[in-house]
Design a protein around this motif. Structure first.
Motif, PDB file in Angstrom:
ATOM      1  N   ILE A  30       3.242  10.307  19.343  1.00 44.59           N
ATOM      2  CA  ILE A  30       4.454   9.655  18.841  1.00 44.59           C
ATOM      3  C   ILE A  30       4.410   9.690  17.317  1.00 44.59           C
ATOM      4  O   ILE A  30       3.375   9.422  16.713  1.00 44.59           O
ATOM      5  N   GLU A  31       5.539  10.075  16.730  1.00 44.21           N
ATOM      6  CA  GLU A  31       5.596  10.160  15.264  1.00 44.21           C
ATOM      7  C   GLU A  31       5.330   8.796  14.645  1.00 44.21           C
ATOM      8  O   GLU A  31       5.895   7.786  15.063  1.00 44.21           O
ATOM      9  N   CYS A  32       4.474   8.806  13.659  1.00 43.62           N
ATOM     10  CA  CYS A  32       4.036   7.539  13.040  1.00 43.62           C
ATOM     11  C   CYS A  32       3.920   7.738  11.537  1.00 43.62           C
ATOM     12  O   CYS A  32       3.514   8.810  11.063  1.00 43.62           O
ATOM     13  N   LYS A  33       4.291   6.702  10.769  1.00 45.68           N
ATOM     14  CA  LYS A  33       4.242   6.798   9.312  1.00 45.68           C
ATOM     15  C   LYS A  33       2.810   6.851   8.803  1.00 45.68           C
ATOM     16  O   LYS A  33       2.506   7.534   7.831  1.00 45.68           O
ATOM     17  N   ALA A  34       1.897   6.108   9.436  1.00 49.04           N
ATOM     18  CA  ALA A  34       0.495   6.070   9.004  1.00 49.04           C
ATOM     19  C   ALA A  34      -0.393   6.087  10.239  1.00 49.04           C
ATOM     20  O   ALA A  34      -0.190   5.319  11.177  1.00 49.04           O
ATOM     21  N   GLY A  35      -1.382   6.971  10.247  1.00 45.82           N
ATOM     22  CA  GLY A  35      -2.292   7.050  11.376  1.00 45.82           C
ATOM     23  C   GLY A  35      -1.739   7.884  12.512  1.00 45.82           C
ATOM     24  O   GLY A  35      -0.643   8.440  12.446  1.00 45.82           O
ATOM     25  N   ALA A  36      -2.517   7.942  13.585  1.00 45.27           N
ATOM     26  CA  ALA A  36      -2.126   8.687  14.782  1.00 45.27           C
ATOM     27  C   ALA A  36      -1.691   7.709  15.862  1.00 45.27           C
ATOM     28  O   ALA A  36      -2.325   6.673  16.071  1.00 45.27           O
ATOM     29  N   HIS A  37      -0.604   8.042  16.552  1.00 43.61           N
ATOM     30  CA  HIS A  37      -0.067   7.193  17.615  1.00 43.61           C
ATOM     31  C   HIS A  37      -0.038   8.012  18.905  1.00 43.61           C
ATOM     32  O   HIS A  37       0.784   8.907  19.070  1.00 43.61           O
ATOM     33  N   MET A  38      -0.955   7.694  19.827  1.00 45.66           N
ATOM     34  CA  MET A  38      -1.011   8.362  21.123  1.00 45.66           C
ATOM     35  C   MET A  38      -0.416   7.431  22.175  1.00 45.66           C
ATOM     36  O   MET A  38      -0.725   6.229  22.203  1.00 45.66           O
ATOM     37  N   GLN A  39       0.429   8.000  23.047  1.00 49.39           N
ATOM     38  CA  GLN A  39       1.096   7.178  24.057  1.00 49.39           C
ATOM     39  C   GLN A  39       0.834   7.762  25.447  1.00 49.39           C
ATOM     40  O   GLN A  39       1.146   8.912  25.725  1.00 49.39           O
ATOM     41  N   LEU A  40       0.269   6.923  26.325  1.00 52.79           N
ATOM     42  CA  LEU A  40      -0.007   7.280  27.711  1.00 52.79           C
ATOM     43  C   LEU A  40       0.987   6.565  28.608  1.00 52.79           C
ATOM     44  O   LEU A  40       1.157   5.349  28.503  1.00 52.79           O
ATOM     45  N   THR A  41       1.664   7.324  29.485  1.00 55.98           N
ATOM     46  CA  THR A  41       2.578   6.711  30.463  1.00 55.98           C
ATOM     47  C   THR A  41       2.071   7.021  31.860  1.00 55.98           C
ATOM     48  O   THR A  41       1.679   8.155  32.160  1.00 55.98           O
ATOM     49  N   LEU A  42       2.092   5.989  32.712  1.00 57.97           N
ATOM     50  CA  LEU A  42       1.622   6.119  34.090  1.00 57.97           C
ATOM     51  C   LEU A  42       2.570   5.362  35.019  1.00 57.97           C
ATOM     52  O   LEU A  42       3.159   4.348  34.625  1.00 57.97           O
ATOM     53  N   PRO A  43       2.729   5.823  36.261  1.00 55.22           N
ATOM     54  CA  PRO A  43       3.554   5.062  37.212  1.00 55.22           C
ATOM     55  C   PRO A  43       2.840   3.786  37.634  1.00 55.22           C
ATOM     56  O   PRO A  43       1.604   3.734  37.699  1.00 55.22           O
ATOM     57  N   LEU A  44       3.630   2.746  37.915  1.00 56.11           N
ATOM     58  CA  LEU A  44       3.051   1.487  38.374  1.00 56.11           C
ATOM     59  C   LEU A  44       2.613   1.599  39.826  1.00 56.11           C
ATOM     60  O   LEU A  44       3.039   2.507  40.554  1.00 56.11           O
ATOM     61  N   ALA A  45       1.793   0.680  40.274  1.00 56.71           N
ATOM     62  CA  ALA A  45       1.359   0.658  41.675  1.00 56.71           C
ATOM     63  C   ALA A  45       2.540   0.303  42.560  1.00 56.71           C
ATOM     64  O   ALA A  45       3.428  -0.458  42.181  1.00 56.71           O
ATOM     65  N   ILE A  46       2.571   0.850  43.794  1.00 55.19           N
ATOM     66  CA  ILE A  46       3.627   0.551  44.760  1.00 55.19           C
ATOM     67  C   ILE A  46       3.215  -0.688  45.545  1.00 55.19           C
ATOM     68  O   ILE A  46       2.239  -0.676  46.282  1.00 55.19           O
ATOM     69  N   GLU A  47       3.950  -1.762  45.361  1.00 48.37           N
ATOM     70  CA  GLU A  47       3.590  -3.016  46.004  1.00 48.37           C
ATOM     71  C   GLU A  47       4.260  -3.140  47.361  1.00 48.37           C
ATOM     72  O   GLU A  47       5.421  -2.820  47.541  1.00 48.37           O
ATOM     73  N   ARG A  48       3.468  -3.551  48.355  1.00 48.81           N
ATOM     74  CA  ARG A  48       3.980  -3.782  49.701  1.00 48.81           C
ATOM     75  C   ARG A  48       4.002  -5.294  49.954  1.00 48.81           C
ATOM     76  O   ARG A  48       3.523  -6.112  49.148  1.00 48.81           O
ATOM     77  N   GLU A  49       4.536  -5.688  51.076  1.00 51.39           N
ATOM     78  CA  GLU A  49       4.595  -7.119  51.385  1.00 51.39           C
ATOM     79  C   GLU A  49       3.202  -7.710  51.523  1.00 51.39           C
ATOM     80  O   GLU A  49       2.951  -8.852  51.148  1.00 51.39           O
ATOM     81  N   ASN A  50       2.240  -6.948  52.063  1.00 47.43           N
ATOM     82  CA  ASN A  50       0.883  -7.458  52.264  1.00 47.43           C
ATOM     83  C   ASN A  50      -0.077  -6.883  51.228  1.00 47.43           C
ATOM     84  O   ASN A  50      -1.245  -6.671  51.489  1.00 47.43           O
ATOM     85  N   GLY A  51       0.453  -6.637  50.057  1.00 45.89           N
ATOM     86  CA  GLY A  51      -0.413  -6.171  48.983  1.00 45.89           C
ATOM     87  C   GLY A  51      -0.160  -4.729  48.634  1.00 45.89           C
ATOM     88  O   GLY A  51       0.731  -4.082  49.142  1.00 45.89           O
ATOM     89  N   VAL A  52      -0.986  -4.185  47.759  1.00 46.04           N
ATOM     90  CA  VAL A  52      -0.865  -2.794  47.308  1.00 46.04           C
ATOM     91  C   VAL A  52      -1.708  -1.915  48.201  1.00 46.04           C
ATOM     92  O   VAL A  52      -2.877  -2.210  48.437  1.00 46.04           O
ATOM     93  N   GLN A  53      -1.109  -0.844  48.678  1.00 43.40           N
ATOM     94  CA  GLN A  53      -1.776   0.064  49.575  1.00 43.40           C
ATOM     95  C   GLN A  53      -2.452   1.181  48.769  1.00 43.40           C
ATOM     96  O   GLN A  53      -1.784   2.000  48.160  1.00 43.40           O
ATOM     97  N   PRO A  54      -3.791   1.221  48.729  1.00 38.24           N
ATOM     98  CA  PRO A  54      -4.454   2.309  48.022  1.00 38.24           C
ATOM     99  C   PRO A  54      -4.130   3.646  48.691  1.00 38.24           C
ATOM    100  O   PRO A  54      -4.009   3.722  49.905  1.00 38.24           O
ATOM    101  N   THR A  55      -4.010   4.680  47.886  1.00 41.74           N
ATOM    102  CA  THR A  55      -3.689   5.995  48.430  1.00 41.74           C
ATOM    103  C   THR A  55      -4.677   7.027  47.914  1.00 41.74           C
ATOM    104  O   THR A  55      -5.320   6.841  46.868  1.00 41.74           O
TER     105      THR A  55
END
Length: 505
Positions: free
Chosen positions: A474-499
């Motif tokens: 990401i363009e930045c006036k001073a220093g380096a700006h790194m941006q990581l984007t990730l999808p959120l966990a899929i929540e179910r009624e009885n919790g998050v199902q690991p995949t």
């Protein structure tokens, strides 16, 4: 040692094949000739037709006009002759006979001219009859005295002569009308022929043009396809390009380039495998030594020493993982493995990574400002650890002494966004994408002891995209700006199902 570009090209054609077009420009020239030639033939045909039509029309008009003019002149002269003959019979003035002679001479001259260009046999017969009658009448009027019975009776023959001259005028007018109708019919027939020629020439020219275009464009498409394959990293399939000689020559050079890329790729793999193997031996000694220190086999350690030893142990394990990634990268250029997605909170993982970099942060007296919540995501912990470790490592490496590192977390459009910002020299906009290429060395100045391999950010972005996320500058006036984007966990009624999913680059 870099091999020279081969001079090999397409084999020389033999026999009649030598007359075959060998270059693109030859095909283009032949295509233009083949397309233009039918058009030129059609234009020449139309020109000849129009010229013939114009000449025929001109001849018809001139000849018809002249015939009618001469026929009407005969009629006018005949009237003058009759008038002088009748008056002569009444008053007997010889001057009238002289006038009659002059008119009769003109009449004969005009009749002879009209007879010369006459093609109709009946008209020619009538003209000859008029000339003979005029001569006979002149002989009667000259030899007989005025008002004699023979001379008076001969005056009746002028009626027959008038009928003949009128018939000539009518026949010539009808002849002109017939020829005009013939010209109209010829024009319609020629128009039909030209229309059919146009209907034939256009498809023929278009067909020839398409054939030439296909003959030239097909090898160009093959050449483009081969270049795209090389650009995509597919260097296994040999490149074969047909077509004109100059395009085949480009195909030979691309094949040489493919072989050269294969040689370089093999050299790179061998080099990385050797380097990775050589790194494992001293790493084993380091881990053995840290285990001895951690077990206090060589002596009792105080609390601070044990903390340092723990950091060394954690860093050696991390280094081993990086070496394994390097080995995987050396085998396939892009590591492919299974993603073991588990529901997890990002904050503890970030804290663990920061703990491993505590020693260099202490050495540079860096200040950390972290704003991370307990957001839950679905991710592979080892690969996510590698991504964050690389971002934090670069931030520590390029930060100046007494600098500040900021790590913040937010949720934007249903995706987790992690920003790592340092106070270093930053990244030039022209290198914002290049730094993610394998083995690319940034121009950013660095005063540390070890220079990077250029694989860290390449592997980090690859792991991010395996998670269906991304890593960007990401363009930045001073220093380096790194941006990581990730999808959120899929929540179910009885919790998050690991995949568990299998992903590949």
């Amino acid at each position: 040692m870099v091999s020279a570009i081969p001079e090999q090209g397409p084999a020389r054609p033999r026999g009649i094949a030598r007359l075959y077009p060998r270059k693109v420009m030859h095909w283009v020239a032949i295509g233009i000739c083949l397309v233009v030639l039918p058009l030129l033939i059609a234009v020449a045909s139309a020109t000849l037709f129009m010229r013939e039509l114009a000449l025929d029309s001109q001849t018809t008009v001139l000849e018809g006009t002249e015939s009618i003019r001469l026929s009407r002149t005969l009629n006018d002269l005949l009237l003058g002759m009759e008038r002088n003959a009748r008056v002569y019979q009444v008053i007997g003035d010889t001057k009238l006979l002289t006038n009659y002679k002059d008119l009769q001479a003109q009449f004969d001259s005009v009749a002879a001219e009209l007879l010369e260009g006459e093609e109709n046999l009946e008209s020619a017969r009538q003209i000859s009859q008029l000339r003979a009658t005029a001569v006979e009448l002149f002989s009667v009027f000259t030899n007989e005295p005025p008002n004699s019975s023979l001379a008076v009776n001969s005056l009746q023959r002028f009626n027959t002569m008038r009928d003949l001259t009128r018939s000539l005028v009518d026949r010539n007018s009808q002849a002109i009308e017939d020829r005009v109708k013939g010209i109209h019919a010829y024009a319609r027939r020629g128009q039909s022929i030209l229309l059919w020629e146009a209907l034939m020439v256009v498809p023929v020219a278009a067909g020839l043009g398409l054939v030439i275009m296909y003959r030239v464009s097909k090898p160009m498409r093959d050449l483009d396809r081969s270049i795209r394959r090389l650009g995509a990293g597919d260097i296994d399939e040999p490149i074969k390009v047909g077509g004109p000689q100059d395009i085949q020559a480009l195909g030979y050079r691309l094949e040489w380039l493919r072989q050269r890329l294969g040689e370089l790729a093999n050299q790179k793999r061998i080099f990385l495998q050797h380097i990775s193997h050589e790194l494992k031996t001293p790493l084993a000694s380091i881990r053995e030594g840290t285990n001895l220190l951690q077990g206090q086999v060589v002596g009792v350690l105080n609390e601070q020493q044990l903390e340092v030893v723990g950091i060394l142990e954690s860093s050696s394990v991390q280094l081993q993982r990086r070496i394994e990634d390097l080995l995987a990268f050396s085998i396939s250029d892009e590591p492919r493995s299974e993603l073991m997605l588990d529901s997890m909170v990002l904050k503890p993982l970030i804290q663990e990574v920061i703990y491993r970099h505590e020693l260099p942060m202490r050495a540079k007296n860096l200040q950390l400002k972290m704003e991370v919540r307990n957001t839950r995501i679905a991710a592979d912990s080892e690969k996510l650890d590698a991504i964050i470790d690389n971002l934090v490592s670069n931030a520590v490496k390029f930060s100046p002494d007494n600098g500040v590192i900021r790590i913040s977390e937010s949720v934007q459009n249903g995706r987790l966004q992690l920003d790592v910002i340092d106070a270093g020299p930053g990244i030039h906009p022209s290198e914002a994408e290049k730094i993610f290429q394998p083995f690319y060395q940034s121009s950013t100045p660095y005063s540390g002891h070890l220079k990077g391999t250029g694989l860290g950010l390449a592997i980090a972005r690859l792991y991010a995209r395996m998670h269906r996320g991304d890593l960007n500058v990401i363009e930045c006036k001073a220093g380096a700006h790194m941006q990581l984007t990730l999808p959120l966990a899929i929540e179910r009624e009885n919790g998050v199902q690991p995949t568990c999913t299998r992903e590949s680059a």
